[in-house]
Write a protein that holds these residues in place. Structure first.
Motif, mmCIF file in Angstrom:
data_model
loop_
_atom_site.group_PDB
_atom_site.id
_atom_site.type_symbol
_atom_site.label_atom_id
_atom_site.label_comp_id
_atom_site.label_asym_id
_atom_site.label_seq_id
_atom_site.Cartn_x
_atom_site.Cartn_y
_atom_site.Cartn_z
ATOM 1 N N MET A 224 38.083 22.055 26.446
ATOM 2 C CA MET A 224 39.435 21.549 26.330
ATOM 3 C C MET A 224 40.086 22.169 25.098
ATOM 4 S SD MET A 224 40.468 17.609 25.923
ATOM 5 C CE MET A 224 41.852 17.181 24.969
ATOM 6 N N SER A 225 41.260 22.713 25.252
ATOM 7 C CA SER A 225 41.974 23.283 24.114
ATOM 8 C C SER A 225 43.168 22.400 23.784
ATOM 9 C CB SER A 225 42.434 24.710 24.421
ATOM 10 O OG SER A 225 43.327 24.694 25.518
ATOM 11 N N ALA A 226 43.612 22.498 22.534
ATOM 12 C CA ALA A 226 44.751 21.702 22.101
ATOM 13 C C ALA A 226 45.467 22.433 20.984
ATOM 14 C CB ALA A 226 44.284 20.339 21.606
ATOM 15 N N ILE A 227 46.769 22.327 20.972
ATOM 16 C CA ILE A 227 47.571 22.852 19.869
ATOM 17 C C ILE A 227 47.846 21.684 18.938
ATOM 18 C CG2 ILE A 227 49.795 23.836 19.216
ATOM 19 C CD1 ILE A 227 49.785 25.291 21.931
ATOM 20 N N HIS A 228 47.573 21.868 17.671
ATOM 21 C CA HIS A 228 47.748 20.809 16.684
ATOM 22 C C HIS A 228 49.035 21.076 15.900
ATOM 23 C CE1 HIS A 228 43.728 19.702 17.771
ATOM 24 N NE2 HIS A 228 43.317 20.918 17.472
ATOM 25 N N ALA A 229 50.162 20.687 16.473
ATOM 26 C CA ALA A 229 51.453 20.917 15.847
ATOM 27 C C ALA A 229 51.901 19.727 15.007
ATOM 28 C CB ALA A 229 52.500 21.221 16.921
ATOM 29 N N ASP A 230 51.070 18.696 14.936
ATOM 30 C CA ASP A 230 51.468 17.464 14.254
ATOM 31 C C ASP A 230 50.791 17.301 12.895
ATOM 32 O OD1 ASP A 230 48.962 17.146 15.373
ATOM 33 O OD2 ASP A 230 49.290 15.071 15.992
ATOM 34 N N ALA A 231 50.486 18.411 12.235
ATOM 35 C CA ALA A 231 49.810 18.343 10.937
ATOM 36 C C ALA A 231 50.658 17.566 9.941
ATOM 37 C CB ALA A 231 49.520 19.743 10.415
ATOM 38 N N THR A 232 49.994 16.756 9.133
ATOM 39 C CA THR A 232 50.660 15.971 8.104
ATOM 40 C C THR A 232 50.198 16.455 6.746
ATOM 41 O OG1 THR A 232 50.736 14.042 9.560
ATOM 42 C CG2 THR A 232 51.003 13.634 7.197
ATOM 43 N N ASP A 233 51.149 16.590 5.820
ATOM 44 C CA ASP A 233 50.836 16.955 4.444
ATOM 45 C C ASP A 233 50.757 15.692 3.595
ATOM 46 O OD1 ASP A 233 51.045 19.573 5.243
ATOM 47 O OD2 ASP A 233 52.672 20.092 3.897
ATOM 48 N N TYR A 234 49.841 15.724 2.605
ATOM 49 C CA TYR A 234 49.673 14.612 1.674
ATOM 50 C C TYR A 234 49.624 15.151 0.257
ATOM 51 C CZ TYR A 234 48.291 11.827 5.699
ATOM 52 O OH TYR A 234 48.285 11.168 6.900
ATOM 53 N N ASP A 235 50.120 14.368 -0.688
ATOM 54 C CA ASP A 235 49.807 14.597 -2.094
ATOM 55 C C ASP A 235 48.505 13.835 -2.296
ATOM 56 O OD1 ASP A 235 49.445 14.493 -4.843
ATOM 57 O OD2 ASP A 235 51.581 14.325 -5.256
ATOM 58 N N PHE A 236 47.427 14.571 -2.416
ATOM 59 C CA PHE A 236 46.087 13.992 -2.495
ATOM 60 C C PHE A 236 45.480 14.389 -3.835
ATOM 61 C CE2 PHE A 236 41.468 14.668 -1.553
ATOM 62 C CZ PHE A 236 41.122 13.333 -1.459
ATOM 63 N N GLY A 237 45.483 13.464 -4.772
ATOM 64 C CA GLY A 237 44.919 13.750 -6.088
ATOM 65 C C GLY A 237 45.654 14.848 -6.824
ATOM 66 N N GLY A 238 46.942 15.039 -6.522
ATOM 67 C CA GLY A 238 47.726 16.065 -7.198
ATOM 68 C C GLY A 238 47.663 17.425 -6.525
ATOM 69 N N SER A 239 46.961 17.526 -5.412
ATOM 70 C CA SER A 239 46.924 18.754 -4.619
ATOM 71 C C SER A 239 47.587 18.486 -3.277
ATOM 72 C CB SER A 239 45.476 19.206 -4.380
ATOM 73 O OG SER A 239 44.880 19.626 -5.583
ATOM 74 N N ARG A 240 48.279 19.493 -2.765
ATOM 75 C CA ARG A 240 48.902 19.344 -1.447
ATOM 76 C C ARG A 240 47.828 19.569 -0.395
ATOM 77 N NH1 ARG A 240 53.795 18.401 -0.496
ATOM 78 N NH2 ARG A 240 54.579 18.523 1.598
ATOM 79 N N THR A 241 47.650 18.593 0.480
ATOM 80 C CA THR A 241 46.588 18.631 1.475
ATOM 81 C C THR A 241 47.182 18.439 2.860
ATOM 82 O OG1 THR A 241 45.024 17.744 -0.130
ATOM 83 C CG2 THR A 241 44.411 17.571 2.185
ATOM 84 N N ARG A 242 46.887 19.375 3.746
ATOM 85 C CA ARG A 242 47.357 19.302 5.130
ATOM 86 C C ARG A 242 46.150 19.085 6.039
ATOM 87 N NH1 ARG A 242 51.500 23.499 7.456
ATOM 88 N NH2 ARG A 242 52.813 22.009 6.361
ATOM 89 N N ILE A 243 46.239 18.070 6.875
ATOM 90 C CA ILE A 243 45.190 17.823 7.861
ATOM 91 C C ILE A 243 45.576 18.627 9.105
ATOM 92 C CG2 ILE A 243 44.000 16.107 9.271
ATOM 93 C CD1 ILE A 243 44.649 14.060 7.033
ATOM 94 N N HIS A 244 44.899 19.751 9.300
ATOM 95 C CA HIS A 244 45.181 20.596 10.459
ATOM 96 C C HIS A 244 44.524 20.045 11.716
ATOM 97 C CE1 HIS A 244 47.336 24.029 8.787
ATOM 98 N NE2 HIS A 244 46.546 23.957 7.736
ATOM 99 N N VAL A 245 43.265 19.647 11.613
ATOM 100 C CA VAL A 245 42.521 19.108 12.748
ATOM 101 C C VAL A 245 41.845 17.830 12.250
ATOM 102 C CG1 VAL A 245 40.715 19.524 14.457
ATOM 103 C CG2 VAL A 245 42.101 21.450 13.633
ATOM 104 N N SER A 246 42.210 16.710 12.842
ATOM 105 C CA SER A 246 41.629 15.427 12.416
ATOM 106 C C SER A 246 40.468 15.053 13.325
ATOM 107 C CB SER A 246 42.696 14.332 12.460
ATOM 108 O OG SER A 246 43.000 14.003 13.799
ATOM 109 N N GLY A 247 39.715 14.070 12.892
ATOM 110 C CA GLY A 247 38.649 13.545 13.727
ATOM 111 C C GLY A 247 39.173 13.012 15.048
ATOM 112 N N ALA A 248 40.419 12.539 15.051
ATOM 113 C CA ALA A 248 41.030 12.058 16.297
ATOM 114 C C ALA A 248 41.153 13.189 17.319
ATOM 115 C CB ALA A 248 42.399 11.451 16.006
ATOM 116 N N HIS A 249 41.305 14.427 16.843
ATOM 117 C CA HIS A 249 41.409 15.586 17.744
ATOM 118 C C HIS A 249 40.053 16.017 18.292
ATOM 119 C CE1 HIS A 249 45.130 16.569 15.207
ATOM 120 N NE2 HIS A 249 45.596 16.401 16.426
#
Length: 158
Positions: A1-26
């Motif tokens: 099964m393939s999927a496009i992950h266009a719903d990435a979310t960015d976070y300020d995580f400990g002062g670094s910008r962090t983007r979750i490209h592929v989550s455990g939900a995917h």
């Protein structure tokens, strides 16, 4: 099964910008993939993961990775895999922002970022890490099998 992950979310995580490209939900919690942009001089706290292996792939810049007390400097194109339980700290020793991927097997670290990071709606500058943000991270760590170790003089989270 393939999927496009266009719903990435960015976070300020400990002062670094962090983007979750592929989550455990995917992936049915098999793994997660995050991209982190860490400003010059930024460091994670000394910590270890009880639940997942972690692979770090340097995309841009360099990071000093201290693993069980032994420092290694990783440059763009290099990677390192950390076993569960290995104490480590990541420090951006370069003059510019370092970008790197974090791949965790199984997933779970992504939920830690969601629990203690601040969602960012669009690319923006990062802020200094506040005492409240540090406390939230320390409080959340135990729920996700992450142990944050007391800082040594030269190893504080910045």
């Amino acid at each position: 099964m393939s999927a496009i992950h266009a719903d990435a979310t960015d976070y300020d995580f400990g002062g670094s910008r962090t983007r979750i490209h592929v989550s455990g939900a995917h992936t049915g919690d098999a793994y997660c993939v995050l991209e982190i942009a860490s400003p010059a001089g930024r460091a994670t706290p000394l910590h270890h993961h009880d639940r997942e292996e972690e692979t770090i792939v340097i995309v841009e810049g360099e990071l000093k990775v201290v693993v069980d007390g032994a420092p290694k400097v990783l440059h763009a194109g290099e990677s390192l895999t950390l076993a569960r339980g290995e104490r480590h700290q990541l420090i951006n020793v370069g003059a510019h922002t370092a970008r790197y991927l974090v791949i965790c097997v199984p997933a779970g670290f992504d939920r830690f970022v969601e629990a203690c990071g601040d969602p960012q709606p669009a690319p923006a500058g990062l802020h200094e890490l506040t005492a409240a943000a540090k406390a939230r991270m320390v409080e959340a760590a135990g729920r996700f099998g992450i142990t944050i170790h007391p800082p040594a003089a030269a190893c504080e989270m910045r």
